[in-house]
Design a protein around this motif. Structure first.
Motif, PDB file in Angstrom:
ATOM      1  N   TRP A 176       0.807  -1.218   0.000  1.00 41.18           N
ATOM      2  CA  TRP A 176       0.000   0.000   0.000  1.00 41.18           C
ATOM      3  C   TRP A 176       0.846   1.277   0.000  1.00 41.18           C
ATOM      4  O   TRP A 176       0.306   2.368  -0.127  1.00 41.18           O
ATOM      5  N   LEU A 182      -3.814   1.974  11.716  1.00 43.80           N
ATOM      6  CA  LEU A 182      -4.608   0.748  11.598  1.00 43.80           C
ATOM      7  C   LEU A 182      -4.843   0.120  12.963  1.00 43.80           C
ATOM      8  O   LEU A 182      -5.949  -0.367  13.259  1.00 43.80           O
ATOM      9  N   PHE A 186     -11.550  -7.056   5.472  1.00 45.79           N
ATOM     10  CA  PHE A 186     -10.294  -6.290   5.423  1.00 45.79           C
ATOM     11  C   PHE A 186      -9.290  -6.988   4.513  1.00 45.79           C
ATOM     12  O   PHE A 186      -8.630  -6.358   3.677  1.00 45.79           O
ATOM     13  N   SER A 224     -11.082  -7.189   0.656  1.00 45.42           N
ATOM     14  CA  SER A 224     -11.622  -6.054  -0.098  1.00 45.42           C
ATOM     15  C   SER A 224     -10.895  -4.733   0.115  1.00 45.42           C
ATOM     16  O   SER A 224     -11.077  -3.800  -0.675  1.00 45.42           O
ATOM     17  N   ALA A 225     -10.103  -4.606   1.184  1.00 48.13           N
ATOM     18  CA  ALA A 225      -9.401  -3.338   1.430  1.00 48.13           C
ATOM     19  C   ALA A 225      -8.346  -3.116   0.353  1.00 48.13           C
ATOM     20  O   ALA A 225      -7.554  -4.015   0.049  1.00 48.13           O
ATOM     21  N   GLU A 226      -8.333  -1.930  -0.218  1.00 47.87           N
ATOM     22  CA  GLU A 226      -7.400  -1.613  -1.295  1.00 47.87           C
ATOM     23  C   GLU A 226      -6.385  -0.548  -0.899  1.00 47.87           C
ATOM     24  O   GLU A 226      -5.569  -0.135  -1.719  1.00 47.87           O
ATOM     25  N   SER A 263      -7.370   3.930   3.575  1.00 49.93           N
ATOM     26  CA  SER A 263      -8.699   4.475   3.888  1.00 49.93           C
ATOM     27  C   SER A 263      -9.727   3.374   4.104  1.00 49.93           C
ATOM     28  O   SER A 263     -10.432   3.355   5.122  1.00 49.93           O
ATOM     29  N   SER A 264      -9.834   2.453   3.161  1.00 44.73           N
ATOM     30  CA  SER A 264     -10.803   1.368   3.323  1.00 44.73           C
ATOM     31  C   SER A 264     -10.376   0.410   4.430  1.00 44.73           C
ATOM     32  O   SER A 264     -11.215  -0.147   5.156  1.00 44.73           O
ATOM     33  N   GLY A 265      -9.064   0.237   4.594  1.00 47.62           N
ATOM     34  CA  GLY A 265      -8.586  -0.639   5.661  1.00 47.62           C
ATOM     35  C   GLY A 265      -8.963  -0.137   7.035  1.00 47.62           C
ATOM     36  O   GLY A 265      -9.320  -0.927   7.927  1.00 47.62           O
ATOM     37  N   TRP A 318     -12.618  -1.164   8.007  1.00 56.50           N
ATOM     38  CA  TRP A 318     -12.800  -2.556   8.413  1.00 56.50           C
ATOM     39  C   TRP A 318     -12.120  -2.857   9.741  1.00 56.50           C
ATOM     40  O   TRP A 318     -12.641  -3.634  10.554  1.00 56.50           O
ATOM     41  N   ARG A 319     -10.975  -2.235  10.016  1.00 57.22           N
ATOM     42  CA  ARG A 319     -10.322  -2.459  11.300  1.00 57.22           C
ATOM     43  C   ARG A 319     -11.139  -1.852  12.448  1.00 57.22           C
ATOM     44  O   ARG A 319     -11.184  -2.401  13.549  1.00 57.22           O
TER      45      ARG A 319
END
Length: 397
Positions: free
Chosen positions: A36, A46, A90, A93-95, A98-100, A103-104
């Motif tokens: 990332w 995170l 996580f 689908s986390a890319e 931000s998206s991670g 989910w965390r």
């Protein structure tokens, strides 16, 4: 060592499996930083997303009274299943960061129904051995925290997603175990028809014994999760291993995982010396470790590793004893909510040290340990009214 009875064994193993979700992303920190393009401080973000989710969850459970309104085993089951789902999302689908983070956060919220409710359940099965049974539970929390590093070591050739998904599978198994077990015979639960009393849990802080234990726990929380987050970095800056290598994962697993043994030993000793004195001894070990670590000669890796293992053992051995002290002092009808609120405040404090530690470790290297030192020092001071007394749990009859 006294053998675990069956219900306690089920709960502590379920806690091991369920709490493996907590640091599942940290075990893949090196891969995430490469994939990332993020920094060590972003790994701290995170981690803090999990902590913030946990805080939000514990506040929801405690201030609403839900932790004492519904069956603890059912809350645990649903929470473990949701945590497994969000952890899998996580991984799959986390890319990016931000998206991670989303989910965390969701994983952390789910863990609020696993960790505090697990504490409540073990007390409900063995209230006369709270210090010992909570030590067994916290030992599994500690081992669960270390487990992702062990999984990463065992599956060195796996993708980071695969390593994280193992924790989701374990959390599903934990949910099934607790669903089958149910609640203990000594659990006092509010009537399902009773009115939810927002904020009633705050009355626990009017009790001197609870207040002393909680304040000491808050100092402890400044140190413990920050250390667990920083262990992979400390292994590197002290010269024990190169980053993103099996050696780094293996040493991190040992340093965090040894706390499981010290929790078990502390639980046994609490039956003889009392929870407050065991906690004070562990805090003293933390003070020594924080103070000495930056002064260790980098050309003596054996001594550095020994101190890290000692630190890993002492940093968490006091945690179950704080929970035992608080559970003993809190009114029985709000004990679940009181423990959840104590967790929420403690984790809020820990978020600050985690973010500061991950942001600064690249600059100050081993001296980052001194950032954590005020925590155990203040905890010892707060706990003094309890450990200076002949505080000892009642002998089982």
């Amino acid at each position: 060592m006294r053998a675990l009875n069956s219900p306690i064994l089920v709960i502590v193993i379920a806690q091991l499996f369920g709490t493996s979700l907590w640091f599942s992303a940290n075990s893949a920190a090196g891969s995430l930083m490469q994939t990332w393009g993020i920094s060590e401080a972003d790994i701290g973000l995170l981690t803090n997303a999990v902590q913030l989710g946990f805080i939000a969850g514990t506040l929801t459970f405690s201030l609403s009274g839900l932790a004492d309104r519904f069956e603890a085993s059912r809350i645990f089951t649903v929470s473990a299943l949701l945590g497994a789902l969000f952890n899998a999302l996580f991984a799959l689908s986390a890319e990016g960061l931000s998206s991670g983070l989303i989910w965390r956060f969701a994983v952390g919220f789910s863990l609020a129904g696993v960790y505090p409710l697990g504490m409540k359940m073990v007390v409900s099965w063995a209230p006369d051995r709270a210090g010992q049974t909570l030590a067994q539970l916290l030992a599994m929390l500690t081992l669960g925290t270390a487990l992702p590093h062990g999984i990463r070591l065992a599956g060195a050739d796996w993708s980071w997603q695969s390593s994280i998904l193992v924790s989701s599978v374990l959390a599903v198994i934990a949910a099934g175990m607790i669903w089958s077990l149910g609640d203990g015979p000594h659990l006092k639960r509010q009537s399902g028809k009773s009115r939810i009393r927002l904020g009633h849990v705050l009355t626990a802080f009017t009790i001197p014994q609870f207040r002393a234990s909680a304040l000491a726990y808050f100092g402890h929380m400044w140190e413990v999760y920050a250390l667990w987050t920083l262990v992979p970095a400390l292994v590197v800056v002290s010269g024990l291993a190169q980053p993103n290598t099996p050696a780094q994962s293996g040493i991190a697993f040992l340093v965090v995982g040894i706390g499981a043994l010290s929790c078990m030993l502390g639980g046994k000793l609490s039956q003889r010396f009392g929870s407050a004195r065991v906690a004070a001894f562990a805090l003293t070990g933390s003070v020594i470790s924080c103070a000495l670590f930056p002064l260790m000669p980098i050309d003596h890796p054996g001594w550095i590793l020994a101190l890290l293992l000692f630190w890993g053992a002492t940093v968490v051995a006091d945690s179950p004893q704080f929970s035992a002290l608080s559970a003993k002092a809190a009114p029985p009808d709000i004990v679940g909510s009181a423990l959840a609120l104590q967790n929420a405040i403690g984790f809020t404090i820990g978020m600050v040290s985690i973010q500061l530690g991950t942001a600064l470790v690249g600059t100050v290297d081993m001296y980052i340990a001194w950032l954590l030192l005020p925590g155990p020092v203040l905890a010892l001071w707060a706990l003094a009214p309890l450990w200076q007394q002949s505080f000892k749990p009642a002998t089982p009859t």
